[in-house]
Write a protein that holds these residues in place. Structure first.
Motif, PDB file in Angstrom:
ATOM      1  N   ASP A  91       0.817  -1.218   0.000  1.00  0.00           N
ATOM      2  CA  ASP A  91       0.000   0.000   0.000  1.00  0.00           C
ATOM      3  C   ASP A  91       0.849   1.267   0.000  1.00  0.00           C
ATOM      4  O   ASP A  91       0.579   2.208  -0.756  1.00  0.00           O
ATOM      5  CB  ASP A  91      -0.916   0.007   1.230  1.00  0.00           C
ATOM      6  N   VAL A  92       1.849   1.302   0.863  1.00  0.00           N
ATOM      7  CA  VAL A  92       2.661   2.517   1.008  1.00  0.00           C
ATOM      8  C   VAL A  92       3.316   2.880  -0.311  1.00  0.00           C
ATOM      9  O   VAL A  92       3.316   4.055  -0.726  1.00  0.00           O
ATOM     10  CB  VAL A  92       3.730   2.330   2.098  1.00  0.00           C
ATOM     11  N   GLU A  93       3.854   1.897  -1.004  1.00  0.00           N
ATOM     12  CA  GLU A  93       4.556   2.156  -2.257  1.00  0.00           C
ATOM     13  C   GLU A  93       3.599   2.629  -3.349  1.00  0.00           C
ATOM     14  O   GLU A  93       3.910   3.565  -4.105  1.00  0.00           O
ATOM     15  CB  GLU A  93       5.303   0.888  -2.704  1.00  0.00           C
ATOM     16  N   TYR A  94       2.427   2.012  -3.431  1.00  0.00           N
ATOM     17  CA  TYR A  94       1.452   2.414  -4.454  1.00  0.00           C
ATOM     18  C   TYR A  94       0.885   3.805  -4.166  1.00  0.00           C
ATOM     19  O   TYR A  94       0.715   4.623  -5.070  1.00  0.00           O
ATOM     20  CB  TYR A  94       0.335   1.369  -4.543  1.00  0.00           C
ATOM     21  N   LEU A  95       0.595   4.089  -2.914  1.00  0.00           N
ATOM     22  CA  LEU A  95       0.099   5.415  -2.555  1.00  0.00           C
ATOM     23  C   LEU A  95       1.146   6.489  -2.835  1.00  0.00           C
ATOM     24  O   LEU A  95       0.823   7.598  -3.281  1.00  0.00           O
ATOM     25  CB  LEU A  95      -0.292   5.429  -1.073  1.00  0.00           C
ATOM     26  N   THR A  96       2.407   6.163  -2.589  1.00  0.00           N
ATOM     27  CA  THR A  96       3.479   7.120  -2.849  1.00  0.00           C
ATOM     28  C   THR A  96       3.632   7.374  -4.341  1.00  0.00           C
ATOM     29  O   THR A  96       3.866   8.512  -4.767  1.00  0.00           O
ATOM     30  CB  THR A  96       4.808   6.611  -2.260  1.00  0.00           C
ATOM     31  N   ALA A  97       3.497   6.327  -5.154  1.00  0.00           N
ATOM     32  CA  ALA A  97       3.584   6.497  -6.609  1.00  0.00           C
ATOM     33  C   ALA A  97       2.477   7.407  -7.111  1.00  0.00           C
ATOM     34  O   ALA A  97       2.695   8.268  -7.976  1.00  0.00           O
ATOM     35  CB  ALA A  97       3.509   5.132  -7.286  1.00  0.00           C
ATOM     36  N   GLU A 185     -13.352   2.808   4.216  1.00  0.00           N
ATOM     37  CA  GLU A 185     -12.707   2.503   5.491  1.00  0.00           C
ATOM     38  C   GLU A 185     -11.330   3.153   5.516  1.00  0.00           C
ATOM     39  O   GLU A 185     -10.567   3.027   4.559  1.00  0.00           O
ATOM     40  CB  GLU A 185     -12.586   0.998   5.664  1.00  0.00           C
ATOM     41  N   PRO A 186     -10.976   3.877   6.569  1.00  0.00           N
ATOM     42  CA  PRO A 186      -9.674   4.555   6.616  1.00  0.00           C
ATOM     43  C   PRO A 186      -8.513   3.571   6.510  1.00  0.00           C
ATOM     44  O   PRO A 186      -8.619   2.415   6.906  1.00  0.00           O
ATOM     45  CB  PRO A 186      -9.692   5.248   7.995  1.00  0.00           C
ATOM     46  N   LEU A 187      -7.423   4.074   5.963  1.00  0.00           N
ATOM     47  CA  LEU A 187      -6.218   3.261   5.915  1.00  0.00           C
ATOM     48  C   LEU A 187      -5.641   3.113   7.318  1.00  0.00           C
ATOM     49  O   LEU A 187      -5.765   4.020   8.143  1.00  0.00           O
ATOM     50  CB  LEU A 187      -5.180   3.923   5.007  1.00  0.00           C
ATOM     51  N   PRO A 188      -5.011   2.004   7.624  1.00  0.00           N
ATOM     52  CA  PRO A 188      -4.427   1.797   8.958  1.00  0.00           C
ATOM     53  C   PRO A 188      -3.376   2.856   9.287  1.00  0.00           C
ATOM     54  O   PRO A 188      -2.685   3.368   8.397  1.00  0.00           O
ATOM     55  CB  PRO A 188      -3.781   0.408   8.851  1.00  0.00           C
ATOM     56  N   GLU A 189      -3.272   3.189  10.544  1.00  0.00           N
ATOM     57  CA  GLU A 189      -2.325   4.228  10.980  1.00  0.00           C
ATOM     58  C   GLU A 189      -0.887   3.870  10.632  1.00  0.00           C
ATOM     59  O   GLU A 189      -0.088   4.742  10.300  1.00  0.00           O
ATOM     60  CB  GLU A 189      -2.456   4.445  12.494  1.00  0.00           C
ATOM     61  N   ASP A 190      -0.543   2.590  10.696  1.00  0.00           N
ATOM     62  CA  ASP A 190       0.840   2.220  10.394  1.00  0.00           C
ATOM     63  C   ASP A 190       1.170   2.464   8.928  1.00  0.00           C
ATOM     64  O   ASP A 190       2.321   2.759   8.578  1.00  0.00           O
ATOM     65  CB  ASP A 190       1.111   0.760  10.766  1.00  0.00           C
ATOM     66  N   ILE A 191       0.165   2.379   8.041  1.00  0.00           N
ATOM     67  CA  ILE A 191       0.380   2.673   6.625  1.00  0.00           C
ATOM     68  C   ILE A 191       0.571   4.174   6.425  1.00  0.00           C
ATOM     69  O   ILE A 191       1.433   4.626   5.663  1.00  0.00           O
ATOM     70  CB  ILE A 191      -0.812   2.166   5.781  1.00  0.00           C
ATOM     71  N   VAL A 192      -0.235   4.946   7.112  1.00  0.00           N
ATOM     72  CA  VAL A 192      -0.186   6.405   6.961  1.00  0.00           C
ATOM     73  C   VAL A 192       1.158   6.975   7.405  1.00  0.00           C
ATOM     74  O   VAL A 192       1.648   7.964   6.847  1.00  0.00           O
ATOM     75  CB  VAL A 192      -1.333   7.046   7.769  1.00  0.00           C
ATOM     76  N   HIS A 193       1.776   6.340   8.395  1.00  0.00           N
ATOM     77  CA  HIS A 193       3.020   6.873   8.952  1.00  0.00           C
ATOM     78  C   HIS A 193       4.265   6.114   8.492  1.00  0.00           C
ATOM     79  O   HIS A 193       5.357   6.348   9.003  1.00  0.00           O
ATOM     80  CB  HIS A 193       2.953   6.849  10.483  1.00  0.00           C
ATOM     81  N   GLN A 194       4.118   5.246   7.534  1.00  0.00           N
ATOM     82  CA  GLN A 194       5.234   4.432   7.050  1.00  0.00           C
ATOM     83  C   GLN A 194       5.836   5.032   5.788  1.00  0.00           C
ATOM     84  O   GLN A 194       5.132   5.614   4.962  1.00  0.00           O
ATOM     85  CB  GLN A 194       4.734   3.007   6.763  1.00  0.00           C
ATOM     86  N   ILE A 195       7.147   4.910   5.618  1.00  0.00           N
ATOM     87  CA  ILE A 195       7.792   5.377   4.399  1.00  0.00           C
ATOM     88  C   ILE A 195       7.944   4.199   3.446  1.00  0.00           C
ATOM     89  O   ILE A 195       7.985   3.045   3.875  1.00  0.00           O
ATOM     90  CB  ILE A 195       9.175   6.008   4.681  1.00  0.00           C
ATOM     91  N   PRO A 196       8.006   4.446   2.132  1.00  0.00           N
ATOM     92  CA  PRO A 196       8.153   3.347   1.173  1.00  0.00           C
ATOM     93  C   PRO A 196       9.501   2.663   1.324  1.00  0.00           C
ATOM     94  O   PRO A 196      10.463   3.258   1.839  1.00  0.00           O
ATOM     95  CB  PRO A 196       8.028   4.038  -0.190  1.00  0.00           C
ATOM     96  N   PRO A 224       9.373  14.963  -1.674  1.00  0.00           N
ATOM     97  CA  PRO A 224      10.262  13.852  -1.330  1.00  0.00           C
ATOM     98  C   PRO A 224       9.514  12.531  -1.283  1.00  0.00           C
ATOM     99  O   PRO A 224       8.518  12.396  -0.593  1.00  0.00           O
ATOM    100  CB  PRO A 224      10.786  14.229   0.062  1.00  0.00           C
ATOM    101  N   VAL A 225      10.008  11.556  -2.033  1.00  0.00           N
ATOM    102  CA  VAL A 225       9.315  10.272  -2.070  1.00  0.00           C
ATOM    103  C   VAL A 225       9.494   9.500  -0.782  1.00  0.00           C
ATOM    104  O   VAL A 225       8.797   8.533  -0.521  1.00  0.00           O
ATOM    105  CB  VAL A 225       9.811   9.408  -3.249  1.00  0.00           C
ATOM    106  N   ASN A 226      10.431   9.919   0.051  1.00  0.00           N
ATOM    107  CA  ASN A 226      10.663   9.185   1.294  1.00  0.00           C
ATOM    108  C   ASN A 226       9.964   9.826   2.486  1.00  0.00           C
ATOM    109  O   ASN A 226      10.326   9.594   3.631  1.00  0.00           O
ATOM    110  CB  ASN A 226      12.157   9.063   1.570  1.00  0.00           C
ATOM    111  N   CYS A 227       8.945  10.674   2.203  1.00  0.00           N
ATOM    112  CA  CYS A 227       8.146  11.201   3.302  1.00  0.00           C
ATOM    113  C   CYS A 227       6.925  10.317   3.471  1.00  0.00           C
ATOM    114  O   CYS A 227       6.534   9.586   2.564  1.00  0.00           O
ATOM    115  CB  CYS A 227       7.732  12.651   3.044  1.00  0.00           C
ATOM    116  N   THR A 228       6.306  10.369   4.621  1.00  0.00           N
ATOM    117  CA  THR A 228       5.150   9.517   4.874  1.00  0.00           C
ATOM    118  C   THR A 228       3.887  10.148   4.318  1.00  0.00           C
ATOM    119  O   THR A 228       3.842  11.352   4.024  1.00  0.00           O
ATOM    120  CB  THR A 228       4.970   9.280   6.382  1.00  0.00           C
TER     121      THR A 228
END
Length: 263
Positions: A91-97, A185-196, A224-228
């Motif tokens: 999820d994190v990688e796709y959302l960042t893209a 349904e909201p995304l899990p908090e760990d996804i929201v605060h995770q970097i790719p 920056p792609v490495n931000c959450t």
């Protein structure tokens, strides 16, 4: 696959060229047939988000430097994930893209309609030979919701399938809920605060470096792609609040001007 097209068959709005945006983003495999069909066509923006592994994952096409040819150069965007499954993209990688490449370029392209080749074999549950990624069905609903910001909400999803019935059903349901405007349904908090992961960061940096030559909104490292996701959302809220405050100030000045003139 996920394609964003600009199609000349759409009735043009006054003063604006007709547009069609096909996205081949969801399927884990590159949309080589669609890319080939429109590779030299500047009326269509094609975008594919897929597992690539330096050409070692089927079908082996879709390198980041495949950007179109002739008048269509710059209208072909490949986000080619590399690094295999160590770790798998999720999820994190796709959302960042979406945040750093797809939505900025799509908004700049300003299509009249969005078509999505909706294959769901990037959804968790597929064995490594079939993809092996860990994107959740819930995430696909949120990605679809983002696409609805384009083309005045004219978004069409064409089901291409997948290889796991549960994954297909869950992802389809999530996307349909988004299309219907239902609350997701909201995304899990760990996804929201995770970097790719680092492989994703490397892939996205390569894509932004190439595509920045064609799209002003896709500048290398401008976001920056490495931000959450949480940091990005916070920055967007602050920017929105700033614009609203400036607009309010402008209105106040305009209201004061006639009074001063009357005196």
């Amino acid at each position: 696959m996920f394609e964003i097209w600009r199609l000349a068959k759409v009735t043009p709005r006054l003063g604006k060229a007709p547009s069609y945006l096909p996205d081949d983003l969801i399927d884990v495999h590159h949309g080589n047939g669609t890319q080939q069909a429109f590779y030299a066509d500047p009326s269509i923006l094609y975008v594919s988000l897929h597992r690539y592994d330096e050409g070692n994952f089927f079908p082996g096409s879709g390198a980041p430097n495949e950007v179109g040819s002739g008048p269509g150069e710059g209208y072909n965007i490949n986000i080619a994930w590399t690094g295999g499954l160590d770790p798998p993209m999720g999820d994190v990688e796709y959302l960042t893209a979406f945040r750093t490449v797809i939505m900025p370029a799509a908004k700049e392209f300003d299509p009249e309609i969005v078509l999505v080749s909706a294959g769901f074999d990037a959804v968790e549950g597929h064995d490594p030979p079939l993809g092996g990624y860990k994107v959740t069905a819930k995430c696909f609903g949120h990605l679809t919701k983002q696409l609805l910001k384009l083309a005045d909400g004219r978004v069409v999803l064409a089901l291409e399938g997948g290889h796991d019935l549960t994954a297909i059903c869950d992802a389809s349901e999530a996307c349909i809920n988004a299309l219907l405007g239902n609350e997701l349904e909201p995304l899990p908090e760990d996804i929201v605060h995770q970097i790719p992961n680092m492989n994703a960061i490397a892939s996205l940096k390569k894509t932004t470096e190439i595509q920045s030559k064609y799209w002003k909104s896709v500048e290398p490292y401008s976001v920056p792609v490495n931000c959450t996701l949480a940091e990005s959302q916070k920055r967007e809220r602050e920017e929105t609040e700033t614009v609203s405050a400036m607009a309010s100030l402008s209105v106040d000045v305009q209201q004061c001007t006639p009074q001063e003139s009357s005196r």
